[in-house]
Design an enzyme around this catalytic site. Structure first.
Site, PDB file in Angstrom:
ATOM      1  CG  ASN A   9      -1.626   1.252   1.235  1.00  0.00           C
ATOM      2  OD1 ASN A   9      -2.047   2.222   0.593  1.00  0.00           O
ATOM      3  ND2 ASN A   9      -2.241   1.497   2.544  1.00  0.00           N
ATOM      4  CE  LYS A  11       0.233   3.224   4.816  1.00  0.00           C
ATOM      5  NZ  LYS A  11       0.370   3.457   6.138  1.00  0.00           N
ATOM      6  CG  HIS A  94      -5.773   1.498   5.110  1.00  0.00           C
ATOM      7  ND1 HIS A  94      -5.139   2.401   6.161  1.00  0.00           N
ATOM      8  CD2 HIS A  94      -4.766   0.620   5.032  1.00  0.00           C
ATOM      9  CE1 HIS A  94      -3.953   2.372   6.566  1.00  0.00           C
ATOM     10  NE2 HIS A  94      -3.422   1.325   5.795  1.00  0.00           N
ATOM     11  CD  GLU A  96      -3.002   5.454   6.836  1.00  0.00           C
ATOM     12  OE1 GLU A  96      -2.924   5.303   5.469  1.00  0.00           O
ATOM     13  OE2 GLU A  96      -2.049   4.762   7.533  1.00  0.00           O
ATOM     14  CD  GLU A 166      -3.529  -2.913   7.401  1.00  0.00           C
ATOM     15  OE1 GLU A 166      -2.251  -3.016   7.007  1.00  0.00           O
ATOM     16  OE2 GLU A 166      -4.187  -1.831   6.978  1.00  0.00           O
ATOM     17  CB  SER A 212       5.403  -2.334  12.005  1.00  0.00           C
ATOM     18  OG  SER A 212       4.853  -0.894  12.058  1.00  0.00           O
TER      19      SER A 212
HETATM   20  C1  PEP Z   1      -0.584  -0.285   6.156  1.00  0.00           C
HETATM   21  O1  PEP Z   1      -0.601   1.075   6.003  1.00  0.00           O
HETATM   22  O2  PEP Z   1      -1.292  -0.977   5.729  1.00  0.00           O
HETATM   23  C2  PEP Z   1       0.632  -0.705   6.782  1.00  0.00           C
HETATM   24  C3  PEP Z   1       0.414  -1.939   7.241  1.00  0.00           C
HETATM   25  O3  PEP Z   1       1.694   0.361   7.136  1.00  0.00           O
HETATM   26  P1  PEP Z   1       2.957  -0.215   7.792  1.00  0.00           P
HETATM   27  O4  PEP Z   1       3.499  -1.406   6.994  1.00  0.00           O
HETATM   28  O5  PEP Z   1       3.979   0.969   7.352  1.00  0.00           O
HETATM   29  O6  PEP Z   1       2.842  -0.223   9.151  1.00  0.00           O
END
Ligand code: PEP
Length: 249
Positions: A9, A11, A94, A96, A166, A212
């Protein structure tokens, strides 16, 4: 056997030249795992990315879409528009989108329906906040997020749904759920699917972990029996790191 999937992703990162450069680097990487690879650039870069990755094993997918087919929704993009440029998978829900754009379970249910009506696959994201985990409420929150947005679907529609757990506290923070925490939640999600739809849906639905994931922790997380892949944010912006994660399968 369930599909292994690793989706990046991007973003709101990478303008057109940066997109082209990263795609050139991605194309130079070796895929040594059985995972299906996907990347989700911004709307403006979907078409160039799609063109550049034609006839490769990297699928270009969208980060979001509106539920309507067309109309007076300034700034929005529909499933039909995505399909018309060859995009047939979309990330929905998501954290966000939920946090900064107030996307509710009800709205997400409509988006899921619109995607499926347009014959798109959905990567449906959900996950608890830190307070929910601290208070022991995380399973309840996750169960409701899934039920509210997805459990109006027929069992047969789940072949077009991928789930992505997530935990919000692990996204972009550098703090990841432990492999045991991820496995525990994924097993709970699979049991929730089993209770509602039975064994076939529960066993066939891929559940990705996101939060992460990095080259140094991917192998351990992906080794868990109910973790079928990853949704990767930050590390997907570096071709070598992204492929190190994918090849951890
Ligand atoms: C995400 O935005 O879906 C995500 C998992 O980000 P990150 O891997 O940077 O934590």
């Amino acid at each position: 056997m369930r599909k292994h999937i690793v989706a990046g992703n991007w973003k709101m990162n990478n303008d057109l030249p940066q997109t082209e450069a990263l795609i050139t680097e991605l194309k130079a990487q070796q895929l040594t795992s059985d995972a299906k690879v996907m990347i989700a650039p911004t709307f403006t870069n979907l078409w160039p990315a799609f063109e550049a990755l034609r006839q490769t094993n990297i699928e270009v997918i969208a980060q979001n879409m509106h539920f309507a087919d067309h109309g007076a929704y300034t700034g929005e993009v529909s499933a039909r528009m995505l399909k018309s440029i060859g995009i047939s998978t979309v990330i929905l829900g998501h954290s966000e989108r939920r946090a900064y754009f107030n996307e509710s379970d009800d709205l997400l249910a409509k988006k899921v329906d619109a995607a499926l009506e347009n014959k798109m696959d959905v990567i449906f994201c959900f996950g608890e906040e830190l307070e929910d985990r601290k208070s022991g409420n995380h399973e309840h929150i996750v169960e409701n997020q899934i039920k509210n947005a997805l459990f109006h679907l027929e069992a047969s529609q789940f072949k077009n749904i991928v789930l992505a757990y997530e935990p919000v506290w692990a996204i972009g923070t550098g703090e990841t759920a432990s492999p045991e925490q991820a496995q525990e939640m994924h097993a709970f999600i699979r049991q929730t699917l089993f209770d509602a739809y039975g064994e076939d849906v529960a066993n066939a639905t891929s559940i990705l972990y996101g939060g992460s994931v990095k080259p140094n922790n991917a192998k351990e997380i992906f080794s868990k029996p109910d973790v079928d892949g990853g949704l990767i944010g930050g590390a997907a912006l570096n071709a070598e790191d992204f492929f190190a994660i994918i090849n951890a399968f």
